[in-house]
Design an enzyme around this catalytic site. Sequence first.
Site, PDB file in Angstrom:
ATOM      1  N   GLU A 141       9.744   5.881  -5.796  1.00 49.01           N
ATOM      2  CA  GLU A 141       9.192   6.093  -4.454  1.00 49.01           C
ATOM      3  C   GLU A 141       7.897   6.904  -4.519  1.00 49.01           C
ATOM      4  O   GLU A 141       7.160   6.996  -3.554  1.00 49.01           O
ATOM      5  CB  GLU A 141      10.218   6.837  -3.623  1.00 49.01           C
ATOM      6  CG  GLU A 141      11.546   6.102  -3.610  1.00 49.01           C
ATOM      7  CD  GLU A 141      11.819   5.529  -2.248  1.00 49.01           C
ATOM      8  OE1 GLU A 141      11.675   6.241  -1.267  1.00 49.01           O
ATOM      9  OE2 GLU A 141      12.174   4.349  -2.177  1.00 49.01           O
ATOM     10  N   ASN A 155      29.015   9.907   3.611  1.00 43.10           N
ATOM     11  CA  ASN A 155      28.193   8.820   4.125  1.00 43.10           C
ATOM     12  C   ASN A 155      28.627   7.465   3.593  1.00 43.10           C
ATOM     13  O   ASN A 155      28.425   7.154   2.435  1.00 43.10           O
ATOM     14  CB  ASN A 155      26.744   9.120   3.747  1.00 43.10           C
ATOM     15  CG  ASN A 155      25.990   7.843   3.538  1.00 43.10           C
ATOM     16  OD1 ASN A 155      26.466   6.760   3.768  1.00 43.10           O
ATOM     17  ND2 ASN A 155      24.791   7.973   3.099  1.00 43.10           N
ATOM     18  N   CYS A 213      20.119   9.057   1.064  1.00 49.76           N
ATOM     19  CA  CYS A 213      20.592  10.417   0.789  1.00 49.76           C
ATOM     20  C   CYS A 213      19.916  10.952  -0.462  1.00 49.76           C
ATOM     21  O   CYS A 213      19.836  12.143  -0.667  1.00 49.76           O
ATOM     22  CB  CYS A 213      22.096  10.421   0.596  1.00 49.76           C
ATOM     23  SG  CYS A 213      22.863   8.852   0.876  1.00 49.76           S
ATOM     24  N   HIS A 214      19.414  10.066  -1.287  1.00 52.79           N
ATOM     25  CA  HIS A 214      18.764  10.525  -2.525  1.00 52.79           C
ATOM     26  C   HIS A 214      17.433  11.210  -2.221  1.00 52.79           C
ATOM     27  O   HIS A 214      16.839  11.833  -3.068  1.00 52.79           O
ATOM     28  CB  HIS A 214      18.567   9.335  -3.454  1.00 52.79           C
ATOM     29  CG  HIS A 214      17.775   8.240  -2.841  1.00 52.79           C
ATOM     30  ND1 HIS A 214      18.347   7.177  -2.167  1.00 52.79           N
ATOM     31  CD2 HIS A 214      16.443   8.068  -2.782  1.00 52.79           C
ATOM     32  CE1 HIS A 214      17.362   6.410  -1.742  1.00 52.79           C
ATOM     33  NE2 HIS A 214      16.211   6.903  -2.097  1.00 52.79           N
ATOM     34  N   TYR A 236      18.103  20.170   2.664  1.00 52.90           N
ATOM     35  CA  TYR A 236      19.292  20.325   3.511  1.00 52.90           C
ATOM     36  C   TYR A 236      19.004  21.323   4.631  1.00 52.90           C
ATOM     37  O   TYR A 236      19.476  21.171   5.750  1.00 52.90           O
ATOM     38  CB  TYR A 236      20.468  20.812   2.668  1.00 52.90           C
ATOM     39  CG  TYR A 236      20.909  19.797   1.650  1.00 52.90           C
ATOM     40  CD1 TYR A 236      21.684  18.703   2.042  1.00 52.90           C
ATOM     41  CD2 TYR A 236      20.550  19.904   0.316  1.00 52.90           C
ATOM     42  CE1 TYR A 236      22.098  17.756   1.118  1.00 52.90           C
ATOM     43  CE2 TYR A 236      20.965  18.974  -0.611  1.00 52.90           C
ATOM     44  CZ  TYR A 236      21.736  17.900  -0.208  1.00 52.90           C
ATOM     45  OH  TYR A 236      22.140  16.978  -1.120  1.00 52.90           O
TER      46      TYR A 236
END
Length: 103
Positions: A83, A48, A56-57, A25
């Site tokens: 990921e 969002n 956002c994750h 952030y």
Amino acid sequence: MKPFNFNRRVWAALKLIPRGRVTTYKELAKYLGKSKVARAVGNACGLNPYAPKVPCHRVVKSDGSLGGYSGGGKKKIDLLEKEGVKIDRGKIKDFRDKLYKFK
DNA sequence: ACGGTGACGCTCA
DNA sequence: TTGAGCGCCACCG
């Protein structure tokens, strides 16, 4: 539709994050021009409406913790691991190495 | 227009 | 190192 609001800007930045990489952030706030808008950034993610469109994750806290998630932390962890981001005890492994910086 | 809240960050003890 | 408090900005009622 409204012009580029602060939130829109945050979502745009999130989309710039490559797969297998995460951001904080703080870095996000810095990219926006203010290093103290971390809270606003978190708010933006929560508001969002483009949940699946905006990763956002991939946004985590400066300590490497996942922070929070509006759908279920488990899903977020599983997604990140998919990921390539390994999570240990709720914290990102090699978080520093996977941290993505803008600009 | 005002106040409260929040997916946060930093400093102090 | 961990825990608690204060400050920051933006959005919602």
